[in-house]
Scaffold this motif. Structure first.
Motif, PDB file in Angstrom:
ATOM      1  N   UNK A  62      12.308  -4.304   3.781  1.00  0.00           N
ATOM      2  CA  UNK A  62      10.614  -3.749   3.972  1.00  0.00           C
ATOM      3  C   UNK A  62      10.263  -2.472   3.428  1.00  0.00           C
ATOM      4  N   UNK A  63      10.798  -2.252   2.440  1.00  0.00           N
ATOM      5  CA  UNK A  63      10.349  -0.977   1.459  1.00  0.00           C
ATOM      6  C   UNK A  63       8.864  -0.808   1.486  1.00  0.00           C
ATOM      7  N   UNK A  64       8.046  -2.033   1.428  1.00  0.00           N
ATOM      8  CA  UNK A  64       6.460  -1.985   1.344  1.00  0.00           C
ATOM      9  C   UNK A  64       6.059  -1.908  -0.145  1.00  0.00           C
ATOM     10  N   UNK A  65       7.094  -1.983  -1.251  1.00  0.00           N
ATOM     11  CA  UNK A  65       6.955  -1.948  -2.468  1.00  0.00           C
ATOM     12  C   UNK A  65       7.964  -3.123  -3.274  1.00  0.00           C
ATOM     13  N   UNK A  66       7.544  -4.275  -2.829  1.00  0.00           N
ATOM     14  CA  UNK A  66       8.607  -5.355  -3.191  1.00  0.00           C
ATOM     15  C   UNK A  66       8.412  -5.544  -4.755  1.00  0.00           C
ATOM     16  N   UNK A  67       9.512  -5.742  -5.521  1.00  0.00           N
ATOM     17  CA  UNK A  67       9.745  -5.960  -6.840  1.00  0.00           C
ATOM     18  C   UNK A  67      10.451  -7.208  -7.141  1.00  0.00           C
TER      19      UNK A  67
ATOM     20  N   UNK B  86      10.364   4.809  -5.118  1.00  0.00           N
ATOM     21  CA  UNK B  86       9.631   4.512  -3.866  1.00  0.00           C
ATOM     22  C   UNK B  86       8.545   5.410  -3.450  1.00  0.00           C
ATOM     23  N   UNK B  87       7.390   4.818  -2.867  1.00  0.00           N
ATOM     24  CA  UNK B  87       6.603   5.625  -2.154  1.00  0.00           C
ATOM     25  C   UNK B  87       7.019   5.389  -0.652  1.00  0.00           C
TER      26      UNK B  87
ATOM     27  N   UNK C  14      -6.826   0.772  -3.088  1.00  0.00           N
ATOM     28  CA  UNK C  14      -7.191   1.605  -4.539  1.00  0.00           C
ATOM     29  C   UNK C  14      -6.259   2.786  -4.772  1.00  0.00           C
ATOM     30  N   UNK C  15      -5.670   3.361  -3.759  1.00  0.00           N
ATOM     31  CA  UNK C  15      -4.760   4.577  -3.983  1.00  0.00           C
ATOM     32  C   UNK C  15      -3.217   4.354  -4.071  1.00  0.00           C
ATOM     33  N   UNK C  16      -3.132   2.795  -4.047  1.00  0.00           N
ATOM     34  CA  UNK C  16      -1.609   2.517  -4.039  1.00  0.00           C
ATOM     35  C   UNK C  16      -0.718   2.760  -5.347  1.00  0.00           C
ATOM     36  N   UNK C  17       0.284   3.331  -5.043  1.00  0.00           N
ATOM     37  CA  UNK C  17       1.173   3.606  -6.180  1.00  0.00           C
ATOM     38  C   UNK C  17       1.870   2.160  -6.900  1.00  0.00           C
ATOM     39  N   UNK C  18       1.481   2.128  -8.111  1.00  0.00           N
ATOM     40  CA  UNK C  18       2.208   0.930  -8.878  1.00  0.00           C
ATOM     41  C   UNK C  18       3.778   0.829  -8.736  1.00  0.00           C
TER      42      UNK C  18
END
Length: 475
Positions: free
Chosen positions: A61-66, A127-128, A145-149
């Motif tokens: 659950x890093x919140x930035x799934x790849x 990671x953010x 809108x401010x999510x880090x890609x």
């Protein structure tokens, strides 16, 4: 859990189709999510997402799934949490450097990518950490809108190796732009605040090498900092390469350290992920690994070319850095090593130093593909060489130092010699001469822990430099 992770990689093609289908249809749920409230919708979605992904992918659950980029192998299961792996310490059987009983996550990722018919993973952003324990799918339903890609664009391109950077040119860059065969050497900093020992080790190589690398806690062992030791060498008229690892610093500390090194005259920086702490003299220490080597390169290249920190805040003056990285063609996954090299060059590396080369056949396969892609024209490839006093020492290194591969034939040859030290030097010199004939090789990088006298003699005996150019050779 491990068996289900492997099942997911084996069925990466089917899972990727499901993943793409979900990503296509999820935005249609945005009106419902907004109606319920995004925070409430995420509270309901998060436990479902955690349970499903944990079961299939051992999700953290890093919140930035790849997963869609990495063949359904979660990078968070990597012991170093690399976003752009593999590291150089993968074991010969494919085991993880840190957890030998576990297969390297990035070998799994490569298998999954090939099964899904996808290309190598793009350059994945750091990671953010603010998104830890948050849902990724809520972002797919209603993007923030401010999510880090999760993927990262390259910083402004560095000049090709043949082009001058500007008036700040480092001597190492000058040597690599020339047509000669470059020579660098690695020495360990002292276990003392007295710089005299460091300077004595370096003095053996004055006039014999183009630059001297200073290790950064190699093997997880503590010494004088690489930044301080490199600065001492720069002040004494040497050309230092400051090694900077990600293991011990977060992105704030590493930028501050490199900026300080630049203020003290250090121009060359080698970006490393870093060794596992469990094998060093502080096994109880907490590893950081906030960045990996690819993202560290991107951060430092952005500081140099854009004049900004990783946060986007402007520097008062940009540092003038000549950036390098490492490569290891001699351990799995062999087929993915050039992809990793290319990512590092895309991120800003202009010189590459490899692990010890004892297997020329492996190296030739790596160089053939690197040259086919033109990577040798974008970065100088320096091949690691070295020698140990005995076959026993060489065998120990091969068995206990992750990332070092030594063919049995080399160990047997040295073991059969009457003078093993001399035979080890002969093997090293023969390797150097073979490397001089290979396309794509710009020079060598000599390594050998506190073996400075032997390495200096190897340089001379191989005909790379004259002893007359080294004042300390007469001592």
């Amino acid at each position: 859990m491990l068996s289900l992770r492997r099942w997911s990689v084996r069925h990466a093609a089917g899972l990727a189709r499901v993943y793409r289908w979900g990503a296509r249809w999820a935005p249609r749920l945005a009106p419902l999510a907004r109606g319920l409230g995004l925070a409430r919708s995420e509270r309901w979605l998060r436990p479902l997402e955690r349970a499903g992904k944990a079961l299939l992918f051992d999700c953290r659950m890093c919140g930035q799934c790849v997963l869609g980029h990495t063949g359904m192998a979660c990078p968070m299961t990597c012991a170093k949490q690399l976003r752009n792996g593999p590291c150089g310490g993968v074991r010969a059987d494919g085991g993880c450097e840190v957890r030998p009983q576990m297969r390297c996550t990035w070998l799994e990722a490569g298998d999954g990518q090939r099964r899904a018919g996808s290309v190598a993973a793009p350059w994945l952003a750091p990671l953010d950490r603010r998104r830890s324990e948050r849902s990724t799918w809520i972002q797919v339903i209603q993007p923030e809108p401010d999510a880090v890609p999760v993927t990262r664009s390259a910083p402004p391109p560095a000049p090709r190796l043949a082009e001058p950077l500007s008036a700040f040119d480092a001597a190492l860059q000058d040597a690599l732009r020339g047509q000669g065969f470059a020579v660098t050497v690695e020495i360990a900093p002292p276990d003392s605040p007295d710089p005299a020992v460091l300077l004595a080790r370096a003095e053996r190589f004055r006039g014999l090498v183009d630059a001297i690398n200073i290790t950064d806690g190699a093997g997880g062992n503590c010494h004088m900092s690489s930044v301080a030791a490199a600065s001492v060498l720069a002040a004494a008229g040497f050309e230092p390469v400051c090694q900077v690892g990600c293991r011990d610093r977060n992105r704030i500390a590493v930028q501050g350290d490199v900026l300080g090194a630049a203020a003290l005259g250090v121009r060359n920086v080698l970006c490393l992920t870093g060794d596992d702490v469990s094998q060093g003299d502080h096994p109880e220490a907490k590893p950081v690994f906030d960045l990996d080597a690819v993202n560290l390169l991107g951060v430092l290249q952005g500081m140099t070319a854009r004049g900004t920190y990783a946060s986007g805040r402007a520097l008062e003056q940009a540092p003038k850095l000549f950036l390098g990285a490492t490569a290891n063609p001699f351990v799995p996954p062999y087929v993915d090593r050039v992809d990793n090299l290319e990512r590092k060059i895309d991120a800003g590396a202009r010189f590459i130093q490899t692990q010890f080369c004892f297997d020329l056949d492996r190296l030739r396969a790596f160089l053939d593909e690197a040259c086919r892609r033109g990577l040798h024209r974008r970065a100088a490839l320096l091949i690691g060489v070295g020698t140990l006093p005995s076959a026993r020492g060489l065998k120990w290194m091969a068995e206990h130092v992750p990332g070092v591969a030594v063919p049995d034939a080399v160990i047997a040859r040295i073991a059969a010699a009457e003078d093993q030290r001399a035979e080890g030097r002969r093997v090293c010199i023969e390797t150097i001469h073979a490397l001089q004939r290979l396309e794509g090789v710009a020079g060598i990088h000599l390594m050998g822990h506190r073996n400075e006298a032997t390495l200096a003699q190897v340089i001379v005996d191989a005909g790379l430099r004259s002893p007359l150019s080294n004042p300390s050779s007469a001592s």
